[in-house]
Motif scaffolding. Structure first.
Motif, PDB file in Angstrom:
ATOM      1  N   UNK A   1     -59.796 -17.010  -3.460  1.00 60.08           N
ATOM      2  CA  UNK A   1     -59.593 -15.571  -3.264  1.00 60.08           C
ATOM      3  C   UNK A   1     -58.155 -15.182  -3.500  1.00 60.08           C
ATOM      4  N   UNK A   2     -57.971 -13.951  -3.969  1.00 61.92           N
ATOM      5  CA  UNK A   2     -56.612 -13.450  -4.210  1.00 61.92           C
ATOM      6  C   UNK A   2     -56.001 -12.984  -2.896  1.00 61.92           C
ATOM      7  N   UNK A   3     -54.848 -13.555  -2.538  1.00 65.33           N
ATOM      8  CA  UNK A   3     -54.153 -13.088  -1.326  1.00 65.33           C
ATOM      9  C   UNK A   3     -52.648 -13.150  -1.542  1.00 65.33           C
ATOM     10  N   UNK A   4     -51.933 -12.295  -0.803  1.00 66.77           N
ATOM     11  CA  UNK A   4     -50.478 -12.232  -0.951  1.00 66.77           C
ATOM     12  C   UNK A   4     -49.815 -12.972   0.209  1.00 66.77           C
ATOM     13  N   UNK A   5     -48.920 -13.899  -0.152  1.00 61.61           N
ATOM     14  CA  UNK A   5     -48.140 -14.602   0.866  1.00 61.61           C
ATOM     15  C   UNK A   5     -46.686 -14.576   0.444  1.00 61.61           C
TER      16      UNK A   5
END
Ligand SMILES: CC(C)(COP(=O)(O)OP(=O)(O)OC[C@H]1O[C@@H](n2cnc3c(N)ncnc32)[C@H](O)[C@@H]1OP(=O)(O)O)[C@@H](O)C(=O)NCCC(=O)NCCS
Length: 218
Positions: A36-40
Motif C-alpha cells: 500500500x502507498x503510505x507516507x513516512x
C-alpha cells in the motif's frame, strides 16, 4: 527536481544520495515489497504501480533504481512511461564532456568521467569512479561497475554488465547482454550474451549457457 525511485535496496540508496547531493528531492521509493502507498518522514513508500498517480500529483520524474539490467528493462516495459517522465541524474562530482550524450533514466555516480563525443543510452548505470573514453557507445540498460576503464571508441551493447575494475581496450565491441568479470581486460570483441573473465578476458559462457573452460588461459 522531485524524483521517484523505483526500487528500495542498496543501489536505490546510492542513487538517493546522488539525488540529494545535487539539491534535488526523493519524494517516493516504490517497490513491490510494499502493498500500500503510505507516507513516512516526507517520503512515499508503496508498490511500483503507484508511480502513475505520484507523477501526476507531484510532477516528479522517475529513475529505475535497480542494479540488475534485465529487471530494469522489464520494469521500464511494464510502466510504459514516456521518455520525458524519466530523470537523468548526474552527480555533481562527475565530469561529463559537453559533447557527450546521455539518455533518459541514466545515472552517473560520483567521480565518473565521460569524455568527448561519448554516447550513453537510456537506463544506464555509470557507477562510481569509472572512465568512459571518447567516442564510446554505451547501449541502453548497460551497467558499467565502479572503477571500470572503457577506452576510446569502444561499443558496449544493450544490457551489458561490465564488472568492477575491468578494462576494455580501444575500439572493441562487447555484444548485447554480455557480462565481463571484475578486473578482466578485454582485448577482443565479445559475442552477445557471453560471459568473459580474466586477463586477457576469455569467454567462459555463451548464449546457450555452454560453459567452456578450454577457452580460458590459466
Ligand atoms: C564474471 C562473473 C559474473 C561470473 O560469475 P559466475 O557466472 O557465477 O561464475 P563463477 O563464479 O561460477 O566462475 C566461473 C569461473 O570463472 C572464474 N571467474 C569468475 N569471475 C572471474 C573474474 N572476475 N576474473 C577471473 N576469473 C573469474 C572462476 O574462478 C571460475 O573459474 P573455474 O571454472 O576455473 O573455477 C562474476 O565472477 C563477476 O566477476 N562479476 C562482476 C561483479 C561486479 O563487479 N559487480 C559490481 C557491482 S557494483
Amino acid at each position: 527536481m522531485k524524483v521517484i525511485l523505483i526500487g528500495d535496496s542498496g543501489h536505490a540508496r546510492v542513487i538517493a544520495d546522488n539525488v540529494i547531493s545535487n539539491g534535488d528531492t526523493v519524494i517516493a521509493r516504490l517497490d513491490d515489497k510494499y502493498t500500500e502507498l503510505e507516507k513516512r518522514n516526507d517520503c512515499w513508500y508503496g508498490p511500483s504501480s503507484s508511480v502513475h498517480e505520484l507523477i501526476r500529483d507531484e510532477q516528479a520524474k522517475v529513475i529505475i533504481a535497480i542494479g540488475a539490467n534485465a529487471i530494469r528493462r522489464k520494469i521500464v516495459d511494464k510502466l510504459n512511461l514516456s521518455d520525458e517522465q524519466y530523470a537523468t541524474i548526474i552527480h555533481k562530482d562527475a565530469l561529463v564532456s559537453p559533447s557527450a550524450k546521455l539518455g533518459h533514466g541514466t545515472v552517473v555516480m560520483p567521480g565518473v568521467i565521460v569524455n568527448a563525443a561519448a554516447t550513453v543510452g537510456s537506463h544506464v548505470i555509470l557507477n562510481t569512479r569509472l572512465v568512459i573514453e571518447h567516442d564510446c557507445l554505451i547501449g541502453d540498460y548497460a551497467h558499467v561497475s565502479p572503477g571500470a576503464m572503457i577506452t576510446g571508441g569502444v561499443t558496449v551493447g544493450d544490457g551489458v554488465h561490465i564488472g568492477a575494475g575491468a578494462t576494455v581496450i580501444p575500439t572493441k565491441t562487447i555484444g548485447a547482454w554480455s557480462t565481463i568479470g571484475a578486473g578482466s581486460v578485454v582485448i577482443d570483441n565479445i559475442e552477445a550474451q557471453s560471459t568473459a573473465v580474466g586477463v586477457p578476458a576469455r569467454v567462459i559462457k555463451t548464449a546457450d549457457q555452454t560453459v567452456s573452460t578450454t577457452n580460458r588461459k590459466v
